[in-house]
Scaffold this active site. Structure first.
Site, mmCIF file in Angstrom:
data_model
loop_
_atom_site.group_PDB
_atom_site.id
_atom_site.type_symbol
_atom_site.label_atom_id
_atom_site.label_comp_id
_atom_site.label_asym_id
_atom_site.label_seq_id
_atom_site.Cartn_x
_atom_site.Cartn_y
_atom_site.Cartn_z
ATOM 1 N N ASP A 154 0.813 -1.219 0.000
ATOM 2 C CA ASP A 154 0.000 0.000 0.000
ATOM 3 C C ASP A 154 0.846 1.268 0.000
ATOM 4 O O ASP A 154 0.328 2.344 -0.271
ATOM 5 C CB ASP A 154 -0.916 0.029 1.233
ATOM 6 C CG ASP A 154 -1.998 -1.028 1.179
ATOM 7 O OD1 ASP A 154 -2.207 -1.599 0.092
ATOM 8 O OD2 ASP A 154 -2.619 -1.305 2.220
ATOM 9 N N ARG A 198 -6.621 0.254 1.468
ATOM 10 C CA ARG A 198 -7.772 0.480 2.355
ATOM 11 C C ARG A 198 -7.691 1.825 3.049
ATOM 12 O O ARG A 198 -8.701 2.511 3.197
ATOM 13 C CB ARG A 198 -7.850 -0.653 3.389
ATOM 14 C CG ARG A 198 -9.076 -0.585 4.283
ATOM 15 C CD ARG A 198 -9.267 -1.863 5.059
ATOM 16 N NE ARG A 198 -9.399 -3.024 4.202
ATOM 17 C CZ ARG A 198 -10.534 -3.351 3.575
ATOM 18 N NH1 ARG A 198 -11.621 -2.588 3.720
ATOM 19 N NH2 ARG A 198 -10.592 -4.424 2.819
#
Length: 751
Positions: A154, A198
């Protein structure tokens, strides 16, 4: 003094490149005289002990560099979250004498490690009181020394430009987008693509910029009221402007500003409802975590693992724990808990509605890309009417081909049109300009150029001769060119220098000229990384992976020649990312004595059971000792134990679609060039400058001073930042390398 024992573990989600870091930790520790241990299954393995903690030797990490995931396993350990579990982990570590740890994981793993470090003295005292360890063991291990490396696709750790796995994940996303666009264009269809992220929008944002997406939803900038109409308008106008395909990227953690989840299906249904067009959903999922790591995630992870051992052996119990990250291609140390705190604070900023601060927390590159993406993706109908004088800016390629030239040209056209300028393309480099092959480029003309290899405008290696200057000047005047953007390599730089030296004789040359570095050789002045270099390293690494597979069935020495002329950057980074044992570059041209010693080492290695020995040689490594000479020497000394094959990787290093890194680098450099150009127009500065990233800054330097930076005899900069990394290649690739594991520079964090 007893041998320092260093444990290495991977924890949390897996990330491509973790294996490269583990390999570097193990081999660097051995080279420094320390004893490495692998802790399998992350912190869960520490809690379990037994066979989960294994002493590591040199060959234990062979052949893992190109593997995805983590070969020592990872887990999110419920046991380690309890005091009792951490107590068992301390006992198991002390059983092996381990009190130094390199932990590769995300913010949760690293914060848990720091908590364990704070409890260590208490665990040691209690274990001694319980009789599990002796008083002598307790006295010998009073503190736990830790160094963290961030592994997370990420790229969500604040303070580092890139985390292990993020570059490979971008490769996976861009591969998918590039393939989806072909089917989408066939049907004039929209695809809504969900990517990971996320709590961090790095992957969707950078993929949107690099892949030419129409719209992107990120956690740091939740969709505001009326997003449905705005999205539909962007897609409709994009169709009118000539787009046959539309890509909408959605972070898996995307919400609107009222806290409602924005699922891909909701967005697809909204598109169909508002535009009447069919929208298809693609969820990439864990494919983003899978597969072999990119070249960057191999060589940078190797440097991080090497530096982690260096850092941990120099740290004391009094030193605050750090993580090692990356700032502008330099290893940097960041206070561990500050990085964790700042990373977790981003969610609080988003919850508080301070979206600008949330984006700023991700770093200046993230914030600037938000604005650049908005310009690149906004259809021309939404561009405000220009105010002031409309400038006519021409784009020209010169020098050898570099993947990413098309991306740079596309970005330049879109940024120019957004300012109300007329953007011109010159077909055929300098000779094309002299022949008046100049055309206006529209917003739709450069559609799809972001992921195209080659150079749509064409490029040539020629430096314009004096006899051509008059024709060039007349072409500039006929086409009312107000500024020239030249995207290219060394001959582009020499051409602009030659032209601007004749400004007094040719008044038409008295316009701003900006050089944007694009060369797989990475040999340009005032520029640490040129457009195309990363793609070339990935191409070379891919080819070498195939070579290694082909040689697996026999005992073989393979010699591969890489491009780069007299600059060894491509060779060094390809050697680091492929695991090559030997490397020969012009900057450290080999002697006959070195080659003889290397041949002896090779023979001994094959006698000890080695099956493959890989050697990379820079195409201009030596005037006398070239690839064929090396092959003859190694073959003559082989004693029939192994055979020798050699080949030049050649122009495949220049081919193919540009990598995500090169697309983003091209975008940053062109955006900086436009800032320079706007400033020059405002000041009336008609000078020529070359743009490049040096350290933490993207700078513009005057072309007239170019030879202050450039060693023209060798066609490379005087200062080459990467040369400090040369010893790393030998340390991580050769058992008993015959040199010390010298420290590499680790920068302290930049405010």
């Amino acid at each position: 003094m007893s041998t320092v024992r260093i444990g290495v573990l991977t924890s949390g989600g897996d990330a491509q490149g973790m294996n490269a870091a583990v390999r570097a930790v193990v081999r660097t520790a051995l080279a420094r005289g320390a004893q490495p241990y692998a802790i399998y299954e992350g912190w869960q393995g520490a809690c379990m002990g037994g066979d989960s903690i294994k002493r590591m030797e040199w060959s234990d990490v062979s052949s893992i560099l190109a593997e995805g995931g983590t070969v020592i396993g990872t887990a999110r350990s419920a046991d380690f979250r309890t005091y009792e579990g951490r107590h068992r982990a301390a006992a198991n570590l002390l059983e092996h004498g381990i009190d130094h740890l390199v932990v590769i994981g995300g913010d949760g793993s690293l914060s848990g490690t720091n908590e364990f470090r704070g409890e260590w003295a208490q665990h040691v005292a209690e274990l001694a009181a319980e009789g599990i360890i002796s008083p002598e063991t307790a006295a010998a291990h009073p503190a736990l020394i830790i160094v963290g490396i961030v592994g997370s696709i990420d790229n969500d750790m604040v303070g580092t430009d890139m985390t292990i796995g993020a570059d490979t994940a971008l490769h996976r996303i861009l591969d998918a987008i590039d393939q989806l666009t072909s089917t989408a264009a066939s049907h004039q269809r929209t695809f809504v693509v969900e990517v990971m992220g996320r709590h961090c929008g790095y992957l969707p944002l950078m993929a949107a910029v690099a892949g030419g997406a129409d719209y992107v939803f990120t956690p740091e900038d939740p969709a505001g009221p009326g997003w449905q109409d705005d999205l539909a308008e962007h897609l409709r106008l994009g169709r009118e402007a000539g787009r046959r395909e539309s890509i909408v990227l959605v972070a898996e953690g995307a919400y609107d500003r009222d806290g409602n989840e924005l699922s891909t299906q909701l967005i697809a249904d909204t598109i169909q409802e508002r535009t009447g067009e069919d929208a298809r959903v693609t969820i990439l999922g864990h494919v983003q975590r899978g597969g072999a790591p990119s070249a960057y995630d191999r060589w940078m992870s190797t440097l991080l693992g090497y530096a982690a051992v260096q850092e941990i052996l120099e740290s004391t119990a009094e030193d605050a724990p750090v993580i090692l990250g990356v700032r502008r291609n330099r290893i940097t140390r960041i206070p561990l808990m500050k990085a964790v705190h700042d990373t977790r604070a981003v969610k609080d900023l988003i919850a508080a509605g301070d979206y600008a601060a949330a984006q700023a927390s991700r770093g200046s590159s993230f914030s600037s890309m938000v604005g650049i993406n908005q310009i690149l993706s906004t259809p021309p109908q939404l561009t405000p009417e220009p105010t002031g004088e409309i400038k006519r800016v021409a784009i020209l390629h010169a020098g050898g081909l570099a993947p990413g030239m098309n991306t740079a040209a596309r970005v330049a056209v879109r940024l120019g049109i957004a300012r109300g300028w007329k953007m011109l393309g010159v077909d055929g480099s300098w000779s094309g300009l002299a022949d008046d092959r100049v055309r206006e480029l529209s917003w739709s003309d450069v559609e799809g150029w972001a992921f195209k290899g080659g150079a749509e405008l064409g490029t040539k290696r020629d430096i314009p001769p004096v006899e051509q200057f008059y024709a060039l000047g007349r072409a500039i005047e006929r086409n009312d060119i107000d500024a020239l953007l030249v995207i290219g390599g060394m001959n582009a730089y020499l051409g602009v220098h030659a032209i601007t030296s004749e400004k007094d004789r040719y008044p038409a040359f008295q316009i701003p000229m900006l050089l944007i570095p694009a060369s797989i050789d990475n040999n340009l002045p005032g520029c640490e990384l040129a457009i195309g270099t990363d793609t070339a390293i990935n191409n070379a690494t891919w080819a070498i992976d195939r070579i290694k597979e082909s040689a697996a069935a026999s005992k073989r020495c393979f010699i591969a020649e890489t491009m780069g002329r007299r600059c060894g950057y491509l060779t060094l980074m390809s050697a680091l990312s492929s695991g090559a044992e030997y490397m020969y570059i012009n900057e450290e041209s080999p002697s006959l004595e070195q080659i003889a010693a290397d041949a002896d080492r090779m023979v001994s290695s094959f006698k000890s059971g080695r099956r493959l020995f890989l050697t990379l040689v820079n195409e201009s490594a030596s005037q006398y000792y070239d690839r064929e000479f090396l092959a003859d020497v190694f073959n003559a000394e082989s004693e029939g134990i192994y055979d020798v094959r050699h080949m030049a990787l050649g122009h495949m290093q220049q081919g193919g679609s540009p990598s995500p890194y090169d697309r983003l680098l091209a975008t940053r450099l062109v955006a900086r060039a436009f800032g320079q150009l706007v400033d020059q127009f405002e000041r009336g500065d008609r000078g020529a400058y070359y743009i490049g990233q040096v350290g933490s800054a993207v700078e513009a330097r005057p072309v007239k001073n170019m030879f202050d930076d450039l060693d023209i005899e060798n066609r490379r900069p005087f200062v080459q930042w990467w040369r400090d990394l040369i010893p790393v290649q030998r340390i991580v690739s050769l058992q008993n390398p015959g040199i010390e594991a010298t420290p590499i520079r680790i920068d302290d964090p930049v405010a």
